[in-house]
Write an enzyme that holds these catalytic residues in place. Sequence first.
Site, PDB file in Angstrom:
ATOM      1  N   PRO A   1      -7.345  69.215   7.679  1.00 14.17           N
ATOM      2  CA  PRO A   1      -7.165  70.646   7.489  1.00 14.17           C
ATOM      3  C   PRO A   1      -8.079  71.183   6.391  1.00 14.17           C
ATOM      4  O   PRO A   1      -8.176  70.601   5.318  1.00 14.17           O
ATOM      5  CB  PRO A   1      -5.696  70.761   7.082  1.00 14.17           C
ATOM      6  CG  PRO A   1      -5.338  69.430   6.527  1.00 14.17           C
ATOM      7  CD  PRO A   1      -6.173  68.443   7.255  1.00 14.17           C
ATOM      8  N   GLU A   2      -8.778  72.245   6.677  1.00  9.46           N
ATOM      9  CA  GLU A   2      -9.477  72.966   5.619  1.00  9.46           C
ATOM     10  C   GLU A   2      -8.648  74.194   5.306  1.00  9.46           C
ATOM     11  O   GLU A   2      -7.544  74.358   5.832  1.00  9.46           O
ATOM     12  CB  GLU A   2     -10.911  73.303   6.059  1.00  9.46           C
ATOM     13  CG  GLU A   2     -11.699  72.011   6.333  1.00  9.46           C
ATOM     14  CD  GLU A   2     -13.149  72.036   5.893  1.00  9.46           C
ATOM     15  OE1 GLU A   2     -13.499  72.792   4.967  1.00  9.46           O
ATOM     16  OE2 GLU A   2     -13.929  71.293   6.476  1.00  9.46           O
TER      17      GLU A   2
END
Length: 292
Positions: free
Chosen positions: A2-3
């Site tokens: 996840p960014e």
Amino acid sequence: MPELPEVEVVRAGLERHVVGRTVERVEVLHPRPVRRDPGGPEGFAAALSGRVIEGARRRGKYLWLPLDGGDALLGHLGMSGQMLVQPRDAAPERHLRVRMVLDGPRELRFVDQRMFGGLSMSPGGAELPPEIAHIARDPIDPAFDDAEFVARLRRRTSGVKRLLLDQGLVSGVGNIYADESLWRSRLHGERPGDGLTRAQAWELLGHVRAVMGEALAQGGTSFDALYVNVNGQSGYFDRSLDAYGQEGRPCRRCGTPIRRVAFMNRSSFFCGVCQPVPRRRRVRPATAAVPD
DNA sequence: CACCTCTCCTGCAGGC
DNA sequence: TGCCTGCAGGAGAGGT
């Protein structure tokens, strides 16, 4: 992986589904994800049990849930972490690490295959956990100071990609978005921060913000479900990426094959023509001391 | 401080 | 088929 946009989607889901709930009971199924908790697995479980969740906040890729009494549950998803809100009797996930049983029919689950992420109690951390006070705001944050970022970037001697990944300077930028922003800016990641013009630094910030905003707009639509999920399938893998992971594919601007080089134990992708490798920094001639 | 390298962790892909 | 190696990567620890 996840960014920031994915983390924001998780935050919004938590805000919707767990705020106002009481944590009735906590089960730590693997010690590693709570390794940062000063009290260890037992202390963590004891401190969190009985607390009311009063909010869901984010700084960069960190999430925290302010609790009654002024403390907070601090979390990071790392590479592979998920926060799931599940019925209590749902089958346990393969990599379920922590169960937090809530009042009502559901529980909050921390699932993490690689365990780079984790959870910990942050005493007094409701407003901003002291453990993450050094993390800068992200470019989507309304309080992000654009001019200050540009000024600081242009004082640093490190390569600009390294600077984009420095969470103390700007948060929420991972390897993918760094490479995409640099491609859009036609800047090579090894260009030193203090070698950028004011205009280049401003343009780079604009592209970082645009890349994030596009991913956020895409990811934000698909998480209205009861359970909050981050599994790496959302957002950026659907987007067409211009640089990251595109080794050998023609640059969308000039057709030159995208190159890949080792960087900080990972990879950098860039166009060698649009983003030329910087010449070695000119050696400044020694300045003669001027006597007063 | 600024800067840089090393490390943690698991699952999967690729080579032989 | 199965063993081995390399790779993915955020961010803290620790050295210079």
